[in-house]
Design an enzyme around this catalytic site. Structure first.
Site, mmCIF file in Angstrom:
data_model
loop_
_atom_site.group_PDB
_atom_site.id
_atom_site.type_symbol
_atom_site.label_atom_id
_atom_site.label_comp_id
_atom_site.label_asym_id
_atom_site.label_seq_id
_atom_site.Cartn_x
_atom_site.Cartn_y
_atom_site.Cartn_z
ATOM 1 N N GLY A 58 0.807 -1.093 0.011
ATOM 2 C CA GLY A 58 -0.116 -0.139 0.013
ATOM 3 C C GLY A 58 0.893 1.408 0.009
ATOM 4 N N CYS A 59 0.159 2.586 0.563
ATOM 5 C CA CYS A 59 0.953 3.549 0.425
ATOM 6 C C CYS A 59 2.215 3.450 1.382
ATOM 7 C CB CYS A 59 0.222 4.883 1.045
ATOM 8 S SG CYS A 59 0.891 6.520 1.400
ATOM 9 N N PHE A 60 3.235 3.731 0.559
ATOM 10 C CA PHE A 60 4.746 3.599 1.328
ATOM 11 C C PHE A 60 4.948 4.520 2.446
ATOM 12 C CE2 PHE A 60 6.722 5.535 -2.583
ATOM 13 C CZ PHE A 60 6.396 6.899 -2.367
ATOM 14 N N TRP A 61 4.238 5.492 2.806
ATOM 15 C CA TRP A 61 4.532 6.375 3.783
ATOM 16 C C TRP A 61 4.440 5.597 4.973
ATOM 17 C CZ3 TRP A 61 1.016 11.210 2.560
ATOM 18 C CH2 TRP A 61 1.728 11.940 1.284
ATOM 19 N N ALA A 81 3.983 2.184 5.382
ATOM 20 C CA ALA A 81 4.627 1.267 5.282
ATOM 21 C C ALA A 81 6.057 1.097 5.842
ATOM 22 C CB ALA A 81 4.654 0.329 3.906
#
Length: 239
Positions: free
Chosen positions: A73-76, A78
């Protein structure tokens, strides 16, 4: 705590399919409109000199260290899951970037268009003498929903697909074994099968400076990650 679904997800309703087809048509249209704008680049993305939280350089793999890569998903959000394990636990650095697509050195706008085929990924550099790869897999499975295709929460698109990108046969075997074990648990709860791709690690391209350790720089920033609450670590895992 993980509980059985009130309505099993084994089948797809006509309404579900209509909604899915609608969003996919939007993604396809966006990709077509930007396809001619996507090109390879020789220049690598400039990155910070050091990790905002851990202090170590982002582009260095010290002797004796190993690399892991995940898409969830959104890498922020993660990335934060992995740096929170801590330097003392064996994490040398984390970073976010793009992988699995068809262009070199892509930028965020291009990846979001869907035209490049890249995934938003997290790269973890770690000391295997302190931190087992199995622990990284625990974080991966617990922190997101691996049963949704190209979607995590409200984030939709191929850049949000679930993926384990392995470096070597040992990582591959560990990832496949953990997937099979978790999938068996999920099916007893009425969830669909896991759609996570497990493939050899492709070329990794760093994302823009402002994406690196985004939620440390912006503590109130967006995070769309959410696990299913069903995952339990494998206590006997040795890798």
């Amino acid at each position: 705590r993980c509980a059985p679904l009130s309505r099993p997800l084994a089948s797809t309703t006509a309404d579900d399919k209509s909604i899915s087809d609608f969003f996919q048509s939007l993604l396809n249209a966006k990709a077509r409109s930007t396809a001619n704008m996507v090109t390879d680049r020789a220049e690598k993305m400039p990155i910070p000199d050091s990790h905002y939280v851990l202090g170590n350089p982002l582009d260095v793999v010290p002797p004796g260290h190993e690399v892991a890569m995940f898409g969830m998903g959104c890498f922020w959000g993660a990335e934060r899951k992995f740096w929170q394990l801590g330097k003392d636990a064996g994490v040398f650095s984390t970073s976010v970037g793009y992988a699995g697509g068809k262009t070199t050195n892509p930028n965020y706008r291009e990846v979001c268009s869907g035209a490049t085929g890249h995934n938003e990924v997290v790269r973890v550099v770690y000391d295997p003498k302190k931190l087992r790869y199995a622990k990284l897999l625990d974080v991966f499975w617990a922190a997101h929903d691996p049963t949704t295709l190209n979607r995590q929460g409200n984030d939709r698109g191929t850049q949000y697909r679930s993926g384990v990108y392995y470096y070597g046969e040992e990582q591959k075997k560990a990832a496949e074994a953990s997937k099979a074990r978790f999938e068996a648990v999920l099916k007893t709860k009425g969830y669909k099968g896991i759609v996570t791709e497990i493939v050899e690690a492709p070329e990794y391209y760093f994302a823009e400076d402002y994406h690196q350790q985004y939620l440390a720089k912006n503590p109130g920033g967006y995070c769309g990650l959410g696990g299913l609450g069903c995952y339990e670590p494998e206590p006997t895992a040795q890798l």
